[in-house]
Design a protein around this motif. Sequence first.
Motif, PDB file in Angstrom:
ATOM      1  N   LEU A  46       0.841  -1.209   0.000  1.00  0.00           N
ATOM      2  CA  LEU A  46       0.000   0.000   0.000  1.00  0.00           C
ATOM      3  C   LEU A  46       0.868   1.247   0.000  1.00  0.00           C
ATOM      4  O   LEU A  46       0.614   2.204  -0.730  1.00  0.00           O
ATOM      5  CB  LEU A  46      -0.931  -0.009   1.216  1.00  0.00           C
ATOM      6  N   ARG A  47       1.912   1.238   0.817  1.00  0.00           N
ATOM      7  CA  ARG A  47       2.788   2.413   0.894  1.00  0.00           C
ATOM      8  C   ARG A  47       3.508   2.645  -0.419  1.00  0.00           C
ATOM      9  O   ARG A  47       3.832   3.770  -0.777  1.00  0.00           O
ATOM     10  CB  ARG A  47       3.802   2.235   2.022  1.00  0.00           C
ATOM     11  N   GLY A 103       2.203   2.274  -3.145  1.00  0.00           N
ATOM     12  CA  GLY A 103       1.246   2.786  -4.121  1.00  0.00           C
ATOM     13  C   GLY A 103       0.663   1.734  -5.051  1.00  0.00           C
ATOM     14  O   GLY A 103       0.193   2.047  -6.130  1.00  0.00           O
ATOM     15  N   GLU A 104       0.671   0.462  -4.601  1.00  0.00           N
ATOM     16  CA  GLU A 104       0.113  -0.596  -5.441  1.00  0.00           C
ATOM     17  C   GLU A 104      -1.412  -0.581  -5.378  1.00  0.00           C
ATOM     18  O   GLU A 104      -2.010  -1.021  -4.390  1.00  0.00           O
ATOM     19  CB  GLU A 104       0.609  -1.963  -4.956  1.00  0.00           C
ATOM     20  N   ALA A 105      -2.024  -0.121  -6.443  1.00  0.00           N
ATOM     21  CA  ALA A 105      -3.476  -0.006  -6.462  1.00  0.00           C
ATOM     22  C   ALA A 105      -4.161  -1.370  -6.360  1.00  0.00           C
ATOM     23  O   ALA A 105      -5.259  -1.480  -5.808  1.00  0.00           O
ATOM     24  CB  ALA A 105      -3.933   0.727  -7.715  1.00  0.00           C
ATOM     25  N   ASP A 106      -3.512  -2.405  -6.881  1.00  0.00           N
ATOM     26  CA  ASP A 106      -4.110  -3.737  -6.799  1.00  0.00           C
ATOM     27  C   ASP A 106      -4.270  -4.195  -5.356  1.00  0.00           C
ATOM     28  O   ASP A 106      -5.261  -4.815  -4.990  1.00  0.00           O
ATOM     29  CB  ASP A 106      -3.235  -4.762  -7.535  1.00  0.00           C
ATOM     30  N   PHE A 145      -4.639  -2.263  -2.811  1.00  0.00           N
ATOM     31  CA  PHE A 145      -5.716  -1.475  -2.230  1.00  0.00           C
ATOM     32  C   PHE A 145      -7.078  -2.021  -2.673  1.00  0.00           C
ATOM     33  O   PHE A 145      -7.973  -2.232  -1.849  1.00  0.00           O
ATOM     34  CB  PHE A 145      -5.568  -0.006  -2.624  1.00  0.00           C
ATOM     35  N   ALA A 146      -7.214  -2.291  -3.975  1.00  0.00           N
ATOM     36  CA  ALA A 146      -8.482  -2.821  -4.490  1.00  0.00           C
ATOM     37  C   ALA A 146      -8.844  -4.138  -3.794  1.00  0.00           C
ATOM     38  O   ALA A 146     -10.014  -4.401  -3.482  1.00  0.00           O
ATOM     39  CB  ALA A 146      -8.389  -3.027  -6.003  1.00  0.00           C
ATOM     40  N   LEU A 150     -10.804   6.517   2.660  1.00  0.00           N
ATOM     41  CA  LEU A 150     -10.049   7.723   2.288  1.00  0.00           C
ATOM     42  C   LEU A 150      -9.072   8.102   3.401  1.00  0.00           C
ATOM     43  O   LEU A 150      -7.942   8.528   3.130  1.00  0.00           O
ATOM     44  CB  LEU A 150     -11.017   8.878   2.002  1.00  0.00           C
ATOM     45  N   ILE A 179      -6.115   5.921   2.995  1.00  0.00           N
ATOM     46  CA  ILE A 179      -5.252   6.372   1.901  1.00  0.00           C
ATOM     47  C   ILE A 179      -4.352   7.512   2.391  1.00  0.00           C
ATOM     48  O   ILE A 179      -3.138   7.531   2.141  1.00  0.00           O
ATOM     49  CB  ILE A 179      -6.101   6.852   0.696  1.00  0.00           C
ATOM     50  N   ILE A 186      -1.890   6.116   5.754  1.00  0.00           N
ATOM     51  CA  ILE A 186      -1.162   4.839   5.817  1.00  0.00           C
ATOM     52  C   ILE A 186       0.287   5.018   6.273  1.00  0.00           C
ATOM     53  O   ILE A 186       0.858   4.134   6.918  1.00  0.00           O
ATOM     54  CB  ILE A 186      -1.243   4.101   4.455  1.00  0.00           C
ATOM     55  N   ASP A 187       0.871   6.178   5.992  1.00  0.00           N
ATOM     56  CA  ASP A 187       2.253   6.407   6.424  1.00  0.00           C
ATOM     57  C   ASP A 187       2.373   6.481   7.941  1.00  0.00           C
ATOM     58  O   ASP A 187       3.447   6.292   8.493  1.00  0.00           O
ATOM     59  CB  ASP A 187       2.794   7.710   5.812  1.00  0.00           C
TER      60      ASP A 187
END
Lengths: 91, 259
Positions: B50-51, B53-56, B58-59, B92, B95, B98-99
Amino acid sequence: MNDAQATPGLSISCQEVVELVTDYLEGVLDSDTAAEIEAHLVLCDGCNIYVEQMRATIRALGNVPVSTLSEDAQAELVRAFRDLRGPTASR
Amino acid sequence: MRHMRSPKPSSEPGPDHHVSARLAAIEPPVIKPPDIKTDDSADVPLVDRLRAGEADAFAEIVRAWSPMMLRVARSYVSTDASAQEVVQDAWLALIRGIDRFEGRSSLRTWMLAILGNLGRSRGVREARTVPLSSVGPAQDDRPLVDPDRFRGPDDQWPRHWTPVGQPRPWPRSPEEATVAAEGRSLLAAGMAQLPERQRRVVALRDVHGLSSEEVCSILGLSASNQRVLLHRGRSRLREHLELYYAADASAAGDRGVGT
């Protein structure tokens, strides 16, 4: 103490097993009581069936239909993720 | 993902929620440290994805967790539409935040804490005043198993099953019945008959696979209260299935099929 109470598994009644079944499945009984139930289940068809039916009920609950966010809302969230976190996002 | 059953969600057409508008409107959340402890740190790869930035990734968790989150959100707010918005806001918030996830709890537990904060404040704004106990059947004092199915106190085997009262094996597993199309609503119908508090606990524990600690925290229950509600709810549902199978068997008998 009569014979029934002295025999492992028989000092506990079926009616008590039915009341304790969730505590038993949740693993929160003290070890003596849990052992007593285990011994009872070896001897008692009725309770064995009852406990197995409780387990089967719990498993089947995993198949109950559930609702979720619409496909559109999910897709929009993924777009928001891409915009804010994706490799090309400007942070 | 650990702990999670794989739900088979049905998307519900809901009111039109514009995520981008909501995103602009909400402040980054103030996230209290979760007050629930769970065992695992097995989410680390997921968090890293997630960090990165892998959209998969997240989905994937949106798909897996949203049904459970909707059910949880519905505990705090008064309408399905509000619950959907709370869940979207929680995603949201994840998103954006997450950091700041420090990995001291599982990501799911952290998500539940975010959801709880958003849901509770939304519930307060809605002035949700319906106390849990006032919804659904007021009394649930009927015995979970008919006492007549047990022998009397003076019997040689006091409080043990009578020959007639003893449970009968079910002809097929309720899992088979509930995955089959015609049986899909069987347990859902049984759940609809439960008192509200029992239904909530059973839904979160057994339908959505949350831990007892998580359910206690979400619903504000003591561990022993949670177990009592779970016990009564599960026992009623077992009874519901037993009655269904008994009716099924006698119907089969009437038709001259089966044994």
